[in-house]
Design a protein around this motif. Structure first.
Motif, mmCIF file in Angstrom:
data_model
loop_
_atom_site.group_PDB
_atom_site.id
_atom_site.type_symbol
_atom_site.label_atom_id
_atom_site.label_comp_id
_atom_site.label_asym_id
_atom_site.label_seq_id
_atom_site.Cartn_x
_atom_site.Cartn_y
_atom_site.Cartn_z
ATOM 1 N N ALA A 70 0.822 -1.209 0.000
ATOM 2 C CA ALA A 70 0.000 0.000 0.000
ATOM 3 C C ALA A 70 0.856 1.259 0.000
ATOM 4 N N VAL A 73 1.696 2.598 -3.538
ATOM 5 C CA VAL A 73 0.628 3.101 -4.407
ATOM 6 C C VAL A 73 0.505 4.613 -4.248
ATOM 7 N N HIS A 74 0.569 5.305 -5.386
ATOM 8 C CA HIS A 74 0.436 6.766 -5.383
ATOM 9 C C HIS A 74 -0.473 7.170 -6.533
ATOM 10 N N TYR A 77 -6.644 9.080 -6.932
ATOM 11 C CA TYR A 77 -7.852 8.406 -6.476
ATOM 12 C C TYR A 77 -7.560 7.265 -5.507
ATOM 13 N N THR A 78 -6.449 7.358 -4.811
ATOM 14 C CA THR A 78 -6.097 6.386 -3.786
ATOM 15 C C THR A 78 -5.775 7.141 -2.498
ATOM 16 N N THR A 95 -4.243 5.872 6.956
ATOM 17 C CA THR A 95 -4.267 6.422 5.605
ATOM 18 C C THR A 95 -4.943 7.789 5.651
ATOM 19 N N MET A 125 -12.095 5.154 -10.673
ATOM 20 C CA MET A 125 -11.718 3.785 -10.286
ATOM 21 C C MET A 125 -10.647 3.240 -11.227
ATOM 22 N N ALA A 128 -7.384 4.713 -10.232
ATOM 23 C CA ALA A 128 -6.900 4.074 -9.002
ATOM 24 C C ALA A 128 -6.309 2.699 -9.311
ATOM 25 N N ALA A 131 -2.920 3.030 -10.816
ATOM 26 C CA ALA A 131 -1.892 3.322 -9.805
ATOM 27 C C ALA A 131 -1.500 2.064 -9.055
ATOM 28 N N VAL A 132 -2.469 1.209 -8.763
ATOM 29 C CA VAL A 132 -2.202 -0.055 -8.079
ATOM 30 C C VAL A 132 -1.327 -0.945 -8.973
ATOM 31 N N HIS A 139 -4.098 -7.845 -7.805
ATOM 32 C CA HIS A 139 -5.274 -7.920 -6.931
ATOM 33 C C HIS A 139 -6.260 -8.917 -7.471
#
Length: 139
Positions: A70, A73-74, A77-78, A95, A125, A128, A131-132, A139
């Motif tokens: 985590a 992740v940047h 939307y995160t 967070t 979404m 986001a 970015a993940v 995931h």
């Protein structure tokens, strides 16, 4: 509209690692989530792991990996990781707190969302998820 902030209960901690807890945001399978603030006044969400999971070495290992992932992740939307403790008696993760109603409460209060609004939500979404993925997380 559903109540977002709940008063701290008798059994809720008042502080986690120097973060004074202001309210309970919710709870789930992993633990409880509280609202707090950084020393500069920025709101943070602090997830505190349930005691039974805190004693599980396999869970601890997974939690350490998830916190490390985590932190990579940047994105706009995160919610960025602000702070965490994975080794103490009670593991936790802080967070940035993103204020707003839940999608469930918006639907219950206002009915179906207009198509342009849904498209904006989907675009956020997708950003986001990008970015993940950019952080190398599957995931």
């Amino acid at each position: 509209m559903a109540e977002v902030f709940k008063a701290l209960g008798e059994k809720d901690p008042r502080q986690i690692a120097g973060y004074r807890l202001a309210a309970k945001l919710g709870s789930g399978g992993m633990g409880k989530v509280y609202l707090s603030y950084t020393p500069a006044g920025r709101p943070v969400a602090i997830k505190v792991v349930r005691p039974d999971l805190s004693e599980d070495p396999e869970f601890r290992s997974r939690f350490r990996r998830e916190v490390a992932a985590a932190k990579r992740v940047h994105g706009l939307y995160t919610a960025p990781v602000i702070d965490a403790e994975t080794e103490g008696d009670t593991p936790w993760l802080a967070t940035a707190y993103v204020p707003g109603p839940s999608l469930q409460s918006v639907g219950a209060d206002h009915g179906p969302l207009p198509v342009p609004t849904v498209l904006l939500l989907i675009a956020g979404m997708a950003e986001a998820l990008a970015a993940v993925h950019e952080a190398g997380i599957v995931h």
